[in-house]
Enzyme design. Structure first.
Site, short mmCIF file in Angstrom:
data_model
loop_
_atom_site.label_atom_id
_atom_site.label_comp_id
_atom_site.label_asym_id
_atom_site.label_seq_id
_atom_site.Cartn_x
_atom_site.Cartn_y
_atom_site.Cartn_z
N ARG A 189 0.81 -1.22 0.00
CA ARG A 189 0.00 0.00 0.00
C ARG A 189 0.85 1.27 0.00
NH1 ARG A 189 -5.45 -0.47 1.29
NH2 ARG A 189 -5.45 1.41 2.55
N CYS A 207 -14.19 3.85 9.92
CA CYS A 207 -15.35 4.08 9.05
C CYS A 207 -16.37 2.97 9.31
CB CYS A 207 -14.94 4.18 7.59
SG CYS A 207 -14.00 2.78 7.01
N1 SAM Z 1 -5.90 6.93 6.67
C1 SAM Z 1 -6.08 6.40 5.35
C2 SAM Z 1 -6.65 7.47 4.45
O1 SAM Z 1 -7.28 8.39 4.94
O2 SAM Z 1 -6.44 7.37 3.23
C3 SAM Z 1 -6.94 5.16 5.35
C4 SAM Z 1 -6.45 4.14 6.32
S1 SAM Z 1 -7.31 2.62 6.28
C5 SAM Z 1 -8.79 2.99 7.08
C6 SAM Z 1 -6.42 1.70 7.47
C7 SAM Z 1 -4.99 1.44 7.11
O3 SAM Z 1 -4.41 0.67 8.19
C8 SAM Z 1 -4.75 0.66 5.86
O4 SAM Z 1 -3.88 1.34 5.02
C9 SAM Z 1 -4.15 -0.65 6.32
O5 SAM Z 1 -3.19 -1.16 5.44
C10 SAM Z 1 -3.51 -0.27 7.64
N2 SAM Z 1 -3.34 -1.41 8.56
C11 SAM Z 1 -3.77 -2.69 8.42
N3 SAM Z 1 -3.38 -3.43 9.46
C12 SAM Z 1 -2.67 -2.64 10.27
C13 SAM Z 1 -2.00 -2.83 11.50
N4 SAM Z 1 -1.98 -4.01 12.10
N5 SAM Z 1 -1.36 -1.78 12.03
C14 SAM Z 1 -1.37 -0.58 11.44
N6 SAM Z 1 -2.03 -0.33 10.30
C15 SAM Z 1 -2.66 -1.34 9.71
#
Ligand code: SAM
Length: 449
Positions: free
Chosen positions: A139, A231
């Site tokens: 990502r 969300c």
């Molecule tokens: N903040 C971003 C935006 O506004 O574009 C969207 C974030 S999305 C809701 C959550 C993010 O957390 C994803 O990019 C995902 O890859 C990441 N994520 C997944 N598992 C995680 C973990 N264990 N620790 C931290 N981040 C994680």
């Protein structure tokens, strides 16, 4: 829309008589909104006359969804396509009692693809330091692309697990945790997310959020703020974590929300957006202030020396303010970075996996140099550079990495291609032909002619 029965049951309990309005709203088409880049978006654009998102002065509701991929201004970083509810972070940031922005260390812990990070960047407007972290490596490219388009140099992208930040001993004045969640708030906008929903998955999300928050609460400096958002509407992913955060040494921060906005206040410091009440998707956010002293703090004693460059062959392309420096780097030849944060960067290089920092300026190749795309997107380009303003058709050709036919009057060498006065990228005029230097990985792949 085929909603999972367990979800329907829970929402009925949560919303009571409002539930029918909620389910009805899921059948309406989602509003389309963008957040403009205040230093790039053209003042004369027709979108400036459209309704504003009430809680974000840079947010605009569009009347229909254009094909963003074909809009040159999208590629120029003149705006970011973002659902409106989450833009409330802009309003919240303005309510916080922070020291001057120039001193702020802001961490976006779950950053990809960069919606909150670009908002935080606009809020900082070049002051302070933003660390955009994303743990999932695949990502990172999207986050990097959006960061480059937004054009600020006071941004570092890291690829770390939240726990790595505890080990780094680095502390932050604002930590934003936009946590991975069950995505219930996106059911209308992205119906795929319905198929990924299950009770088991919401439980996994709760545990993952708990772990992320264990790290996040540690790395906020005393007196600093934690913004926790998701969300989803699931209380086990939202309000349940309030107590965990408070028990880790935080107090709730009351945010005064105008009642006309119709946002559901869940407690003093937390709120929920619902699609039947707000013009946006489902979004939850809670705000906390750290009151507990930190046990350890990084001291920047043993630091790498970053090499400051005083003269570069491509200096004339850059407008370098006094509080910015050119730093020599390994892979690319130089980056623009704020003077005030050089020690921080040098220290963090040993502690975190840094995948991007500042503005890449260019690369020296033998006697020649190659200007970087990031420089063209940045807010540090010298306004005097040779520019070719193109129309929408030519802009799309350029962004598709096709060749442009140049007027004879165009001088040899690097030319900045611009659309509505906003830079799109570099082209090198060799006389008998030209090289389109738009990055292969960012080019428009869609067929549009
Ligand atoms: N903040 C971003 C935006 O506004 O574009 C969207 C974030 S999305 C809701 C959550 C993010 O957390 C994803 O990019 C995902 O890859 C990441 N994520 C997944 N598992 C995680 C973990 N264990 N620790 C931290 N981040 C994680």
């Amino acid at each position: 829309m085929n909603l999972p029965p367990e979800f329907i049951e829970r929402i009925k309990k949560q919303l009571g008589h409002e539930a029918d309005h909620f389910f009805a709203a899921l059948h309406h088409s989602p509003p389309v909104s963008i957040r403009i880049h205040p230093r790039k978006f053209p003042k004369a654009h027709v979108w400036n006359n459209l309704p504003q998102v009430p809680w974000c002065k840079e947010g605009i509701y569009l009347t229909e969804r254009p094909v963003f991929t074909l809009d040159p201004l999208f590629h120029a970083g003149a705006y970011y396509v973002q659902e409106a509810s989450s833009m409330v972070i802009s309003y919240i940031l303005n309510q916080l009692q922070t020291p001057e922005k120039a001193s702020l260390r802001v961490l976006d812990l779950c950053a990809a693809p960069g919606g909150k990070s670009t908002l935080l960047s606009s809020w900082l407007n070049g002051d302070g330091l933003l660390i955009s972290n994303e743990v999932i490596r695949s990502r990172i490219p999207a986050l990097k692309e959006n960061t480059i388009r937004w054009g600020y140099d006071n941004v570092i992208i890291t690829n770390n697990d939240p726990a790595d930040f505890i080990n780094s001993e680095l502390l932050f004045d604002i930590v934003v945790v936009d946590a991975p969640c069950s995505g219930e708030g996106l059911f209308r906008k992205d119906t795929e997310s319905i198929f990924h929903w299950s009770v088991e998955n919401t439980q996994l999300c709760t545990l993952r959020q708990k772990r992320i928050l264990e790290a996040a609460t540690e790395i906020v400096e005393e007196g600093g703020y934690l913004l926790y958002s998701t969300c989803t509407y699931n209380p086990n992913e939202n309000e349940l974590h309030r107590q965990q955060i408070i028990d880790s040494g935080f107090e709730p921060v009351v945010i005064n929300i105008p009642s006309a906005w119709n946002i559901t206040q869940l407690s003093d410091n937390s709120m929920q957006f619902y699609p039947h009440k707000n013009k946006g998707e489902g979004f939850y956010i809670a705000v906390f202030k750290k009151i507990k002293p930190n046990s350890s703090k990084a001291t920047f004693g043993k630091k790498n020396k970053l090499e400051i460059i005083n003269t570069m062959p491509y200096q004339s392309w850059i407008n370098l303010p006094d509080n910015r420096k050119l730093i020599r780097t390994e892979k690319i030849s130089a980056i623009i970075f704020p003077d005030a944060w050089l020690d921080w960067l040098a220290f963090a290089t040993n502690k975190l996996r840094i995948v991007h920092a500042g503005i890449e300026v260019g690369e020296i190749k033998g006697k020649d140099y190659i200007l970087s795309h990031a420089l063209a997107m940045s807010l540090f380009i010298n306004k005097e550079v040779k520019t070719l303003e193109v129309d929408e058709f030519q802009a799309r050709l350029f962004l598709s990495k096709e060749s442009l036919v140049l007027p004879e009057s165009i001088p040899h060498g690097y030319i900045l291609i611009s659309f509505q006065q906003i830079p799109l990228g570099w082209l090198k005029n060799l006389g008998n032909r030209s090289n389109n230097l738009y990055p292969q990985e960012f080019r428009i792949r869609m067929r549009w002619k």
